[in-house]
Design a protein around this motif. Structure first.
Motif, PDB file in Angstrom:
ATOM      1  N   VAL A 209      -2.466  -4.535   8.706  1.00  0.00           N
ATOM      2  CA  VAL A 209      -2.009  -3.682   7.612  1.00  0.00           C
ATOM      3  C   VAL A 209      -2.726  -4.058   6.318  1.00  0.00           C
ATOM      4  CG1 VAL A 209      -0.023  -3.013   6.196  1.00  0.00           C
ATOM      5  CG2 VAL A 209       0.233  -3.252   8.672  1.00  0.00           C
ATOM      6  N   THR A 213      -5.121  -1.671   3.965  1.00  0.00           N
ATOM      7  CA  THR A 213      -4.858  -1.488   2.532  1.00  0.00           C
ATOM      8  C   THR A 213      -6.040  -1.931   1.685  1.00  0.00           C
ATOM      9  OG1 THR A 213      -2.504  -1.850   2.954  1.00  0.00           O
ATOM     10  CG2 THR A 213      -3.258  -2.061   0.668  1.00  0.00           C
ATOM     11  N   TYR A 230       0.362   6.735   7.287  1.00  0.00           N
ATOM     12  CA  TYR A 230       1.084   5.527   7.676  1.00  0.00           C
ATOM     13  C   TYR A 230       2.107   5.089   6.619  1.00  0.00           C
ATOM     14  CZ  TYR A 230      -1.784   4.769  11.790  1.00  0.00           C
ATOM     15  OH  TYR A 230      -2.374   4.901  13.031  1.00  0.00           O
ATOM     16  N   LEU A 239       6.757  -1.419  12.060  1.00  0.00           N
ATOM     17  CA  LEU A 239       5.530  -2.181  11.875  1.00  0.00           C
ATOM     18  C   LEU A 239       5.804  -3.663  11.682  1.00  0.00           C
ATOM     19  CD1 LEU A 239       3.513   0.092   9.417  1.00  0.00           C
ATOM     20  CD2 LEU A 239       3.332  -0.026  11.902  1.00  0.00           C
ATOM     21  N   ILE A 243      -0.998  -2.579  12.703  1.00  0.00           N
ATOM     22  CA  ILE A 243      -0.795  -1.213  13.173  1.00  0.00           C
ATOM     23  C   ILE A 243      -1.638  -1.036  14.427  1.00  0.00           C
ATOM     24  CG2 ILE A 243      -1.398   1.199  12.669  1.00  0.00           C
ATOM     25  CD1 ILE A 243      -0.643   0.640   9.765  1.00  0.00           C
TER      26      ILE A 243
END
Length: 312
Positions: A209, A213, A230, A239, A243
């Protein structure tokens, strides 16, 4: 369809369909046609795989078809269960609009009118030197419906399916259990060649994740849109620190050199009511893929998004 391989198998058309590779770039020739089938209204990994597939210069993505979510999960996601295939079609069309491809594939939603199944049959029966792959990241609803409309298509394409289990006893898995009757028809009643990516393998396609990002979302407007999907996940998707891009193996098996993707050939088994394996089906074989490379897949997708952003 007998395996001819992707490299040097046909006199393929020279192109990079999404990128329009300029002079000085390494030339790639498309080596396959692809129909993408998925339940796009669920986990966004189907949209990730569709974007990757559409941007790949190694395959023509000619058709996108959509299937329904499990009714219970559709309700949990705030969708009318009878409209989840149509909702998935809207998402697929929106993604393709944002990609602004030179030749965008048609989108057909599954449902009682069998538009998706009829579109699959039409593409499968069209003469073309490139081999045809139907990649399915959801239940096999549309695949079975198309085979029932015209069993002849089993000789004209190969199914690449995310679903089932590699365990010797089989077992429950979402794509299998959502339409068990369709899976039974494809495996037990048809001779459609099947390349299977089981749960134990597709769950390995994990992306951090934090990496999404920090790196992924800022690559391009398309990656930002995918990242945003998402941020509004249905409540049944929980989560951790990662992912799962669980539908991305579909791209590995159609856009990369298949000789580098290990598999074993198994005798197909009948599917019991609890999704466990039953008796062997004489003469029916399935390729079960394993040890695919998630990082190669993700790196390829990142690079394609960057190139697409530059060309746009």
């Amino acid at each position: 369809m007998k395996r001819r391989g992707f490299l040097g198998s046909v006199a393929a058309l020279p192109l990079a369909p999404a990128l329009g590779a300029p002079a000085g770039w390494i030339d790639q020739r498309a080596s396959a046609r692809v129909i993408v089938d998925n339940d796009f209204a669920g986990d966004p990994d189907g949209l990730v795989a569709l974007a990757h597939q559409a941007l790949s210069p190694k395959a023509h993505t000619l058709l996108v078809t959509t299937s329904a979510l499990d009714p219970k999960l559709a309700g949990m996601a705030g969708l009318d269960p009878g409209q989840s295939a149509a909702a998935g079609a809207r998402l697929a069309r929106e993604l393709l609009r944002r990609l602004a491809l030179r030749h965008a594939p048609a989108v057909a939603a599954g449902g009682e009118d069998q538009a998706a199944a009829r579109a699959i049959v039409a593409e499968a029966m069209r003469d073309d030197p490139l081999p045809l792959f139907l990649t399915c990241g959801g239940p096999l609803t549309n695949v079975a419906a198309a085979l029932k409309l015209n069993p002849e298509i089993a000789r004209r394409m190969t199914l690449v399916w995310i679903g089932g289990s590699s365990a010797s006893e089989g077992g429950a898995e979402y794509n299998l259990a959502t339409d068990l009757a369709a899976a039974r028809y494809v495996f037990e009643e048809s001779q459609l060649p099947v390349w299977q990516v089981p749960a134990e393998e597709y769950r390995r396609f994990q992306v951090s994740v934090a990496e999404l990002t920090d790196i992924f979302c800022s690559l391009s407007p398309v990656s930002q849109w995918l990242y945003d999907q998402y941020r509004h996940l249905p409540p049944f998707v929980q989560l951790g620190g990662t992912i799962t891009f669980g539908d991305s193996p579909l791209v590995s098996l159609t856009a990369f050199d298949t000789a580098a993707n290990p598999y074993t050939v198994r005798t197909a088994r009948r599917i019991l009511d609890d999704c466990r394996n039953g008796d062997e089906i004489a003469g029916r074989r399935v390729r079960m893929f394993h040890s695919l490379d998630p990082r190669l897949n993700f790196a390829d997708f990142i690079a394609l998004l960057r190139l697409h952003a530059r060309r746009s």
